[in-house]
Design a protein around this motif. Structure first.
Motif, short mmCIF file in Angstrom:
data_model
loop_
_atom_site.label_atom_id
_atom_site.label_comp_id
_atom_site.label_asym_id
_atom_site.label_seq_id
_atom_site.Cartn_x
_atom_site.Cartn_y
_atom_site.Cartn_z
N GLN A 10 0.89 -1.37 0.06
CA GLN A 10 0.03 0.05 0.03
C GLN A 10 0.83 1.12 0.02
OE1 GLN A 10 -0.49 2.35 2.94
NE2 GLN A 10 1.17 1.68 3.80
N GLY A 13 -2.15 4.93 2.12
CA GLY A 13 -3.36 4.24 2.32
C GLY A 13 -4.18 3.60 1.17
N ALA A 14 -3.42 3.59 -0.03
CA ALA A 14 -4.34 3.04 -1.19
C ALA A 14 -3.40 1.90 -1.56
CB ALA A 14 -4.16 4.06 -2.28
N TRP A 15 -4.27 0.84 -1.96
CA TRP A 15 -3.71 -0.54 -2.37
C TRP A 15 -2.72 -0.31 -3.65
CZ3 TRP A 15 -3.30 -4.02 0.92
CH2 TRP A 15 -4.54 -4.49 1.89
N SER A 19 -1.33 -6.17 -5.23
CA SER A 19 -1.43 -6.76 -3.84
C SER A 19 -2.64 -7.80 -3.88
CB SER A 19 -2.03 -5.87 -2.91
OG SER A 19 -0.94 -5.03 -2.50
N TRP A 20 -3.77 -7.76 -4.70
CA TRP A 20 -4.83 -8.59 -4.75
C TRP A 20 -4.38 -9.83 -5.66
CZ3 TRP A 20 -7.78 -7.74 -0.80
CH2 TRP A 20 -7.97 -6.31 -0.45
N VAL A 41 0.17 -6.19 5.93
CA VAL A 41 0.20 -4.82 5.67
C VAL A 41 0.98 -4.03 6.53
CG1 VAL A 41 -1.35 -3.00 4.48
CG2 VAL A 41 -2.30 -5.57 4.94
N VAL A 46 -2.58 1.51 9.09
CA VAL A 46 -3.10 0.66 8.08
C VAL A 46 -4.47 -0.44 8.51
CG1 VAL A 46 -0.87 0.39 6.90
CG2 VAL A 46 -1.20 -1.13 8.72
N LEU A 49 -7.00 -0.94 5.94
CA LEU A 49 -6.51 -1.62 4.91
C LEU A 49 -6.38 -3.04 5.41
CD1 LEU A 49 -3.80 0.56 3.38
CD2 LEU A 49 -6.04 0.28 2.34
N GLU A 52 -10.10 -4.54 5.14
CA GLU A 52 -10.55 -4.99 3.93
C GLU A 52 -9.77 -6.17 3.38
OE1 GLU A 52 -10.19 -2.55 -0.49
OE2 GLU A 52 -9.89 -1.37 1.49
N ALA A 53 -8.56 -6.47 3.74
CA ALA A 53 -7.75 -7.61 3.50
C ALA A 53 -8.46 -8.69 3.99
CB ALA A 53 -6.44 -7.71 3.57
N ALA A 63 -1.69 -6.52 10.84
CA ALA A 63 -1.40 -5.14 10.50
C ALA A 63 -0.01 -4.79 11.15
CB ALA A 63 -2.53 -4.54 10.96
#
Lengths: 323, 253
Positions: A10, A13-15, A19-20, A41, A46, A49, A52-53, A63
């Motif tokens: 990340q 704060g943005a992926w 990563s996915w 992450v 984080v 994020l 979300e993961a 984290a």
């Protein structure tokens, strides 16, 4: 020692989209080796994020939080992840093969006396990892050996984020012990060189030129084809490195990512750094003298031949077709 | 300023590659070899830094005896001397092993700066420089497009993805991996080639290196995942067939 750990990337704060893809690779590897799947992450703040993961099918999200991890540094990220790996002893550690990972993952692996099996495109039973040699001309099977863990980075586009299985995982915060004195590099804010006058991303048709053009004086040969077709002119990295075309016309991992209706690669062999920038194009045409060039791996249509004969013939045919 | 440049000899770009019958590597007998392209840029950067700040450039190469030719070319371009870690069986090692050998040679030299290319054109692992920094216990930065020396430290311009860059400062000694295109490569002059003949190449037998943790088991031609329609014939007829396809099926002309 057990588990597959996927280190997700990340920035502020943005992926990073890879990563996915890497988490998808992690799900497949964990299933193959029959081990639990974890992700990490790394950064400051984080938690969102990590949450979300945790909506994907995996066992736990770490984290990894510290004020000194706010900005990426190789020293900070290596120290933090080395501590996480020591604490949880995974068998496999997966990364997306990003520029950032290229900067620290080999260092992290070396701390465990291992090589990073980098830029992997697939894996088979064993597991044996497949990676490209000679800029995509050949493949190699790499078998990990030694005490582990096995460190692997995954090539962009090799695994599909859409194949990710949903689920629900726990989030656990990991607070590494870091000391400002051990971070030896001082990073400044990222910047762009200059405003781009050419937006290749908006082009419907692109004619792109590579090393096969041989010298600067030959560029008009391809320029004329672009003009005849009503296409934007683009180039692979070496052409811009040499100053034969401006940097803003570069397609690839260090340049622009494009997905036009048609992308015509002229004299471009198709190293992965170029392919990642254009393989989303709707129709890909390749003109190259080497029938084994990796560009034909992604091309829908091709002509194997000397571009100095083929391109002028194409200009003539395009003009005829348009009249 | 003393600079060590780690260079690798690789098959000439666009060589026709044939796989050995045991599928462990390619047939090397009929291949030509040259300096790995990113390493050529690293060497050029070292030479330019020496011209600006004075000092010495030492070329360091791990490779079989044939690598001597590439080392000579580096000397002809302006490197002051060279160290050749010479062994015909280095292929059994992985990058961690190779970096271990290089680190041993670098330690003895105590340089201010170590440069190498960001990756090799043959194996393409892209990690020798980073591992070297870890083994030497010095900071590093990768994919470098500019180097400025400021006394005992440097500021470098690092390439990020998608056209972004970043400046990074760090103390010396340090390791940098250099991106292709950072500078303009020079050619060796006749005088340089003549001088190179009297420059020192120290040949070193490799020390024991750790066994590979990444074992290259099999080399093969990748299976094509996409059917490419190739238009055959001479340039004119192939071009005509392609344009017809682009006009009537792809509908972009």
């Amino acid at each position: 020692m057990s588990g597959v750990l996927v280190v997700m990337e990340q920035q502020a704060g943005a992926w990073h989209r890879m990563s996915w893809e890497t988490l998808a690779a992690g799900q497949q590897l964990a299933e193959q080796v029959g081990q639990p799947l974890y992700s990490a992450v790394v950064g400051q703040g984080v938690a969102a994020l990590a949450g979300e993961a945790a909506t994907k099918k995996l066992d736990k999200v770490h984290a990894v939080e510290h004020a000194l991890l706010k900005d990426y540094t190789a020293d900070g990220f290596t120290a933090a992840l080395a501590q996480l790996i020591q604490a949880h002893a995974p068998s496999y550690v997966l990364f997306p093969h990003t520029y950032q990972v290229r900067d620290f993952a080999p260092k992290l692996a070396a701390r465990f006396a291992a090589s990073l099996i980098s830029d992997v495109v697939a894996f088979h039973a064993g597991p044996v990892f497949v990676r490209q040699l000679f800029q995509g001309k050949l493949n190699a099977d790499i078998r990990p050996a030694g005490a582990g863990p096995v460190f692997v980075s995954v090539q962009a586009g090799a695994f599909r984020a859409e194949s990710l299985v949903e689920g629900a995982a726990r989030v656990e915060t990991f607070a590494p012990r870091l000391d400002a004195a051990e971070i030896r590099t001082k990073p400044h804010e990222p910047f762009r060189e200059a405003a781009r006058a050419v937006d290749l991303g908006a082009a419907e048709l692109i004619v792109s030129v590579g090393r096969g053009i041989k010298e600067k004086d030959n560029i008009p040969v391809v320029e004329e084809l672009a003009k005849a077709m009503g296409a934007e002119l683009a180039a692979s990295r070496p052409i811009c490195d040499n100053g034969w075309l401006p940097m803003e016309r570069q397609v690839g991992s260090s340049g622009q990512t494009v997905s036009p209706k048609m992308y015509m690669a002229v004299g471009i062999s198709g190293a992965i750094q170029h392919l990642v920038g254009m393989k989303g194009s709707k129709t890909i045409v390749a003109i190259n003298k080497d029938s084994n060039a990796p560009i034909f791996e992604v091309a829908d249509y091709g002509i194997v031949g000397d571009l100095f004969e083929v391109v002028p013939a194409l200009v003539e045919e395009v003009k005829k077709a348009k009249s | 300023m003393k600079i060590v440049v780690a260079i690798k000899q690789v098959p000439v770009r666009d060589s026709q590659l044939r796989i050995e019958s045991d599928q462990r590597w390619i047939q090397e007998d009929d291949l030509g070899f040259e300096i790995n392209e990113p390493d050529a840029y690293a060497l050029e950067e070292a030479l330019q830094l020496k011209e600006k700040h004075g000092g010495e450039v030492v070329a360091l190469c791990a490779g079989p005896s044939r690598a001597t030719q590439t080392i000579r070319e580096a000397l002809a371009k302006g490197a002051d001397r060279a160290i050749h870690i010479e062994d015909d069986n280095l292929r059994d090692l992985d990058t961690f092993g190779i970096a271990t050998l290089l680190a041993g040679a670098v330690k003895a030299e105590k340089p201010d700066l170590i440069l190498t290319g960001l990756q090799s054109d043959d194996l393409g692992y892209g990690q020798t420089g980073v591992v070297l920094a870890e083994l030497l216990g010095v900071p590093h930065a990768t994919i470098i497009m500019q180097v400025e020396v400021q006394g005992g430290s440097i500021q470098v311009k690092r390439e990020l993805e998608g056209g972004w860059f970043q400046h990074i400062e760090m103390p010396l000694p340090a390791v940098l991996t250099i991106q292709s295109g950072i500078n303009k490569l020079r050619y060796a002059t006749l005088m340089g080639i003549k001088k190179a003949k009297s420059k020192e190449i120290k040949s070193v037998t490799p020390a024991a290196a750790p066994a590979a943790t990444a074992v290259l088991e099999r080399v093969y031609v990748p299976q094509k995942s996409k059917q490419t329609q190739i238009f055959e014939g001479d340039a004119k007829s192939a071009a005509a067939k392609l344009v017809e396809k682009l006009k009537f099926e792809v509908r972009i002309i």
